[in-house]
Each structure stands twice: as C-alpha cells, then as structure tokens.
Scaffold this motif. Sequence first.
Motif, PDB file in Angstrom:
ATOM      1  N   TYR A 180       0.706  -1.043  -0.020  1.00  0.00           N
ATOM      2  CA  TYR A 180      -0.058   0.011   0.038  1.00  0.00           C
ATOM      3  C   TYR A 180       0.861   1.241   0.032  1.00  0.00           C
ATOM      4  O   TYR A 180       0.469   2.216  -0.701  1.00  0.00           O
ATOM      5  N   ALA A 181       2.037   1.232   0.790  1.00  0.00           N
ATOM      6  CA  ALA A 181       2.810   2.411   0.696  1.00  0.00           C
ATOM      7  C   ALA A 181       3.323   2.615  -0.753  1.00  0.00           C
ATOM      8  O   ALA A 181       3.705   3.848  -1.174  1.00  0.00           O
ATOM      9  N   VAL A 182       3.806   1.707  -1.100  1.00  0.00           N
ATOM     10  CA  VAL A 182       4.438   1.904  -2.817  1.00  0.00           C
ATOM     11  C   VAL A 182       3.315   2.187  -3.641  1.00  0.00           C
ATOM     12  O   VAL A 182       3.632   3.227  -4.355  1.00  0.00           O
ATOM     13  N   TRP A 183       2.095   1.797  -3.427  1.00  0.00           N
ATOM     14  CA  TRP A 183       1.027   2.241  -4.338  1.00  0.00           C
ATOM     15  C   TRP A 183       0.645   3.878  -3.794  1.00  0.00           C
ATOM     16  O   TRP A 183       0.444   4.470  -4.927  1.00  0.00           O
ATOM     17  N   LEU A 184       0.805   4.014  -3.024  1.00  0.00           N
ATOM     18  CA  LEU A 184       0.651   5.573  -2.450  1.00  0.00           C
ATOM     19  C   LEU A 184       1.799   6.489  -2.985  1.00  0.00           C
ATOM     20  O   LEU A 184       1.424   7.489  -3.264  1.00  0.00           O
ATOM     21  N   SER A 185       3.066   6.070  -3.158  1.00  0.00           N
ATOM     22  CA  SER A 185       4.083   6.787  -3.557  1.00  0.00           C
ATOM     23  C   SER A 185       3.890   7.218  -4.974  1.00  0.00           C
ATOM     24  O   SER A 185       4.701   8.037  -5.345  1.00  0.00           O
ATOM     25  N   PHE A 186       3.145   6.429  -5.800  1.00  0.00           N
ATOM     26  CA  PHE A 186       2.984   6.569  -7.072  1.00  0.00           C
ATOM     27  C   PHE A 186       1.699   7.606  -7.399  1.00  0.00           C
ATOM     28  O   PHE A 186       1.423   7.718  -8.619  1.00  0.00           O
ATOM     29  N   HIS A 187       1.142   8.042  -6.476  1.00  0.00           N
ATOM     30  CA  HIS A 187      -0.033   8.984  -6.618  1.00  0.00           C
ATOM     31  C   HIS A 187       0.083  10.358  -5.953  1.00  0.00           C
ATOM     32  O   HIS A 187       1.037  10.476  -5.165  1.00  0.00           O
ATOM     33  N   GLY A 239       0.321  16.505   6.236  1.00  0.00           N
ATOM     34  CA  GLY A 239      -0.745  15.925   5.595  1.00  0.00           C
ATOM     35  C   GLY A 239      -0.431  15.192   4.165  1.00  0.00           C
ATOM     36  O   GLY A 239      -1.347  15.110   3.355  1.00  0.00           O
ATOM     37  N   ASN A 240       0.586  14.959   3.883  1.00  0.00           N
ATOM     38  CA  ASN A 240       0.788  14.749   2.299  1.00  0.00           C
ATOM     39  C   ASN A 240       1.575  13.200   2.568  1.00  0.00           C
ATOM     40  O   ASN A 240       2.807  12.853   2.831  1.00  0.00           O
ATOM     41  N   ILE A 241       0.627  12.047   2.664  1.00  0.00           N
ATOM     42  CA  ILE A 241       1.106  10.744   2.800  1.00  0.00           C
ATOM     43  C   ILE A 241       1.572  10.264   1.734  1.00  0.00           C
ATOM     44  O   ILE A 241       2.424   9.299   1.816  1.00  0.00           O
ATOM     45  N   TYR A 242       1.343  10.870   0.482  1.00  0.00           N
ATOM     46  CA  TYR A 242       2.111  10.171  -0.637  1.00  0.00           C
ATOM     47  C   TYR A 242       3.548  10.696  -0.880  1.00  0.00           C
ATOM     48  O   TYR A 242       4.226   9.767  -1.197  1.00  0.00           O
ATOM     49  N   LEU A 285      13.174   9.193   9.490  1.00  0.00           N
ATOM     50  CA  LEU A 285      11.672   8.871   9.988  1.00  0.00           C
ATOM     51  C   LEU A 285      11.209   9.976  10.462  1.00  0.00           C
ATOM     52  O   LEU A 285       9.918   9.997  10.107  1.00  0.00           O
ATOM     53  N   MET A 286      11.743  10.866  10.997  1.00  0.00           N
ATOM     54  CA  MET A 286      11.107  12.023  11.531  1.00  0.00           C
ATOM     55  C   MET A 286      10.626  12.848  10.264  1.00  0.00           C
ATOM     56  O   MET A 286       9.334  13.515  10.542  1.00  0.00           O
ATOM     57  N   LYS A 287      11.272  13.027   9.413  1.00  0.00           N
ATOM     58  CA  LYS A 287      10.901  13.550   8.132  1.00  0.00           C
ATOM     59  C   LYS A 287       9.659  12.873   7.541  1.00  0.00           C
ATOM     60  O   LYS A 287       8.727  13.591   6.954  1.00  0.00           O
ATOM     61  N   VAL A 288       9.852  11.396   7.558  1.00  0.00           N
ATOM     62  CA  VAL A 288       8.451  10.769   6.956  1.00  0.00           C
ATOM     63  C   VAL A 288       7.222  11.265   7.950  1.00  0.00           C
ATOM     64  O   VAL A 288       6.311  11.359   7.359  1.00  0.00           O
ATOM     65  N   TYR A 289       7.564  11.170   9.218  1.00  0.00           N
ATOM     66  CA  TYR A 289       6.392  11.205   9.910  1.00  0.00           C
ATOM     67  C   TYR A 289       5.637  12.705  10.003  1.00  0.00           C
ATOM     68  O   TYR A 289       4.429  13.034   9.984  1.00  0.00           O
ATOM     69  N   ASN A 290       6.697  13.806   9.997  1.00  0.00           N
ATOM     70  CA  ASN A 290       6.296  15.220   9.728  1.00  0.00           C
ATOM     71  C   ASN A 290       5.568  15.222   8.176  1.00  0.00           C
ATOM     72  O   ASN A 290       4.576  16.236   8.393  1.00  0.00           O
ATOM     73  N   ASP A 291       5.992  14.639   7.233  1.00  0.00           N
ATOM     74  CA  ASP A 291       5.150  14.759   6.081  1.00  0.00           C
ATOM     75  C   ASP A 291       3.948  14.227   6.094  1.00  0.00           C
ATOM     76  O   ASP A 291       2.843  14.945   5.632  1.00  0.00           O
TER      77      ASP A 291
END
Length: 310
Positions: free
Chosen positions: A39-46, A273-276, A262-268
């Motif tokens: 699901y994370a890989v799928w989100l990364s392309f959207h 609010g940009n989970i993609y 990982l803090m960068k990922v959590y912050n984004d």
Amino acid sequence: MTQPSQGVRRSYGVKAAPYGFLLPAAALFVLFFALPIGYAVWLSFHRIEVKGLGLGKGSRSEVWAGLENYTSALTDSELAHSALRILGYGAIVVPVMLGLALFFALLLDSERVRARSFARLAIFLPYAVPGVIAALLWGFLYLPDVSPFHYLLDALGLPQPDLMDGGPLYFSMANIAVWGGTGFNMIVIYTALRSLPNEVYEAAKLDGCSQLQIALRIKIPMVAPSLVLTFFFSIIATLQVFNEPTTLRPLTNGIPTTWSPLMKVYNDAFTGGNIYAASATAVVLALATFVLSFALLRLSNRRTTQGATR
C-alpha cells in the motif's frame, strides 16, 4: 477398496501438516507486513489533484503521479540534511556500542571474572527498558535545571555544557543508544564465545599464549560472524532512529522536526498531511537500507572467503 483411500488421505494429511502450521505466520506476514508495504508503494506513485478552491465535492481526486514523489524526495534538502545527521550519529553509536559489547563479552568469558551471572544481567538490563522511557530518563539528566550532574559541576565551579544543542546533542543521543543497545549485542557475542570448543583454548595455553593473545588471535576471529550480525543490526537500527530525537524534542529547541529521515517521513505524513510524499520517502529509505545491508553483506562474505582460502 477403502483402505487405499484412507492411506492416501493419511499421507496427504501428513504432507499438508507443515503448511497448516505455517499458515498463521504467513497470514500475519501478509496482513501486517506485505500489505502495508504494498500500500505504501502504491501511495508513492499517486498524489492529490485539487480543482478550484478544493472545497466542493469531487474537487480533490487521487491521480497517478509517476515518479514525481520520488524526484521530490531525492532532491529534498531536508532529507539530505537528516541523512547527514544520521551518518554523524551512526559514526558515534556503532563503533562505541560494538566495541563495548565485544569488551564486555570477552570480559565475561574470562575465567577470572566473579559474579558472571549478575554482571551479564546488569549489562543486559538497559536493553529491557523501552526506548521512550530511556530517552525521557536521560533527557531529564541532560537538563541543567533538574540534572544532578549539572548541580555537581556547579558546586565544583566547573563549566556546565549544554548537552541538548549543537555538537554535544549527537553525543547525548548516541549515549542513549549505546546505553540501551550494548547489552543485546553483548549477549549475541557472548553466546558465540560460549559455543567455542574448549580444546582450542587448552591448545593455546599449552603453546604459551596469554589471555590477551587468546582473545585477540582466537576468540575475536572465531566470533567474526556474530560481530558481522550485530554490525548489520546496528546499522539498520541507526538508519531507523526515531524514538530518541522525537522524545527529546520537547525538551530542547535544538532538534528540528526533520532531524532524522523517519522524523521527516512522520512530519510529512501527519503534520504536513502529504502521505504520498511520505510514502515515497519511506520507500527510498527502505531501498537505501536494503542496498547498504546487501553491499556490506557481500563485502563481509568476500573478505571471509578470501581469509578462508588463505
């Protein structure tokens, strides 16, 4: 006529039994590991496409973004800075932690050590403390207003360093990781030492080798696979550091929200609010961890093979 069918069923049941035992673990792996990664890989392309002011129904839609999120992640200066911070952090944590773990393992394996069981438990005990609690404990010990160390330094008239900002911050967080991870690595190395045959030590003693020579020339080379294993674990844990800086951040202004990758990922994902974009960054970090681990493993295997051929 019924006996052959019963024999076939019994044989089929025996062959299928291992798969039945593996089924719960496989189901958990798929549900809690494979599906989230997919699901994370799928989100990364959207990405989210906003039409107009983005207030009406259907004004926000999920569209295909291709490699746009990956391009943004690889060109993000904040991610590059967080990666550099982790490199500096790991340069302190990994050698110090593994050096202490090897030292304690060799010390406990010595014949002259007393209270071996108590010492082993005492060294391993910090690993049982949750990372968040350990970070809180050390964080309050670092604060000048509540730390007994700062009180003693002030009473002695010595300077009181700020351990929560600048360069000392790396050593402060590295100290938490070393304090908590040394015991686990020590147990791994110590277990490998205890599995070595006593005949090797007896032969070395007959040849006149001292305890130091036995440790340097026999014990350390023979537990090299355990050292490599603990090294890989330490590298992966360093790349995934999150608890320590996140827990210490409310206590100081010296830790930004993107201090580690990982803090960068959590912050984004949860602040921006940009989970993609966060998913793309997470995939990049996972691939970097895999490539680094694979490269180090190949290098270790090559050196081990060369040493065996010699």
